[in-house]
Design a protein around this motif. Sequence first.
Motif, PDB file in Angstrom:
ATOM      1  N   ILE A 179      -0.792   2.401   0.771  1.00  0.00           N
ATOM      2  CA  ILE A 179       0.538   1.797   0.656  1.00  0.00           C
ATOM      3  C   ILE A 179       1.445   2.295   1.781  1.00  0.00           C
ATOM      4  N   ALA A 180       1.402   3.588   2.046  1.00  0.00           N
ATOM      5  CA  ALA A 180       2.241   4.162   3.102  1.00  0.00           C
ATOM      6  C   ALA A 180       1.858   3.607   4.475  1.00  0.00           C
ATOM      7  N   LYS A 181       0.556   3.512   4.763  1.00  0.00           N
ATOM      8  CA  LYS A 181       0.106   2.967   6.044  1.00  0.00           C
ATOM      9  C   LYS A 181       0.516   1.500   6.179  1.00  0.00           C
ATOM     10  N   ASN A 182       0.364   0.751   5.093  1.00  0.00           N
ATOM     11  CA  ASN A 182       0.703  -0.662   5.108  1.00  0.00           C
ATOM     12  C   ASN A 182       2.196  -0.858   5.350  1.00  0.00           C
ATOM     13  N   ARG A 183       3.030  -0.071   4.689  1.00  0.00           N
ATOM     14  CA  ARG A 183       4.482  -0.172   4.884  1.00  0.00           C
ATOM     15  C   ARG A 183       4.866   0.200   6.312  1.00  0.00           C
ATOM     16  N   ASN A 241      -7.789  -1.004  -2.767  1.00  0.00           N
ATOM     17  CA  ASN A 241      -6.936   0.085  -2.292  1.00  0.00           C
ATOM     18  C   ASN A 241      -5.446  -0.115  -2.531  1.00  0.00           C
ATOM     19  N   LYS A 242      -5.044  -1.178  -3.203  1.00  0.00           N
ATOM     20  CA  LYS A 242      -3.612  -1.468  -3.307  1.00  0.00           C
ATOM     21  C   LYS A 242      -2.837  -0.466  -4.146  1.00  0.00           C
ATOM     22  N   THR A 243      -3.522   0.344  -4.923  1.00  0.00           N
ATOM     23  CA  THR A 243      -2.838   1.372  -5.709  1.00  0.00           C
ATOM     24  C   THR A 243      -2.921   2.752  -5.057  1.00  0.00           C
ATOM     25  N   ASN A 244      -3.641   2.856  -3.967  1.00  0.00           N
ATOM     26  CA  ASN A 244      -3.800   4.100  -3.234  1.00  0.00           C
ATOM     27  C   ASN A 244      -2.514   4.387  -2.451  1.00  0.00           C
ATOM     28  N   GLU A 245      -1.905   5.547  -2.693  1.00  0.00           N
ATOM     29  CA  GLU A 245      -0.632   5.894  -2.061  1.00  0.00           C
ATOM     30  C   GLU A 245      -0.728   5.945  -0.538  1.00  0.00           C
ATOM     31  N   GLU A 246      -1.819   6.462  -0.034  1.00  0.00           N
ATOM     32  CA  GLU A 246      -1.998   6.541   1.419  1.00  0.00           C
ATOM     33  C   GLU A 246      -2.074   5.145   2.031  1.00  0.00           C
TER      34      GLU A 246
END
Length: 106
Positions: A38-42, A31-36
């Motif tokens: 990435i946003a949740k992780n940030r 999932n590291k390229t999934n924008e959603e």
Amino acid sequence: MEQENNEVLFQNLLNKYKKQLEYGKAYYHKNKTNEEFIAKNRNRSKQYYDNNIEKKREYYENNKNDIKLKNNYKYYLKLNKIELFKERHIEKYNRLVDIGYINNDD
């Protein structure tokens, strides 16, 4: 008998932990390229930082001298002049040995 049971329980817990780590790594790489994702992780990282900024500041204040010692040692290590560090900063070198950051080879 009880010790054998404890050993079996420990092995089961260890295997469960290893599987959990493998799953977490696989999930991240998938999932590291999934924008959603990435946003949740940030967002989660920012929230953790905001909630624990005092802990980080307190840790730094408590360990400020040791952190400076380590950085000074790393500078000499990068220049490949460890012997010069030992000569110039004997008490700093001894402190680094005491805290276990470096091994005393002498």
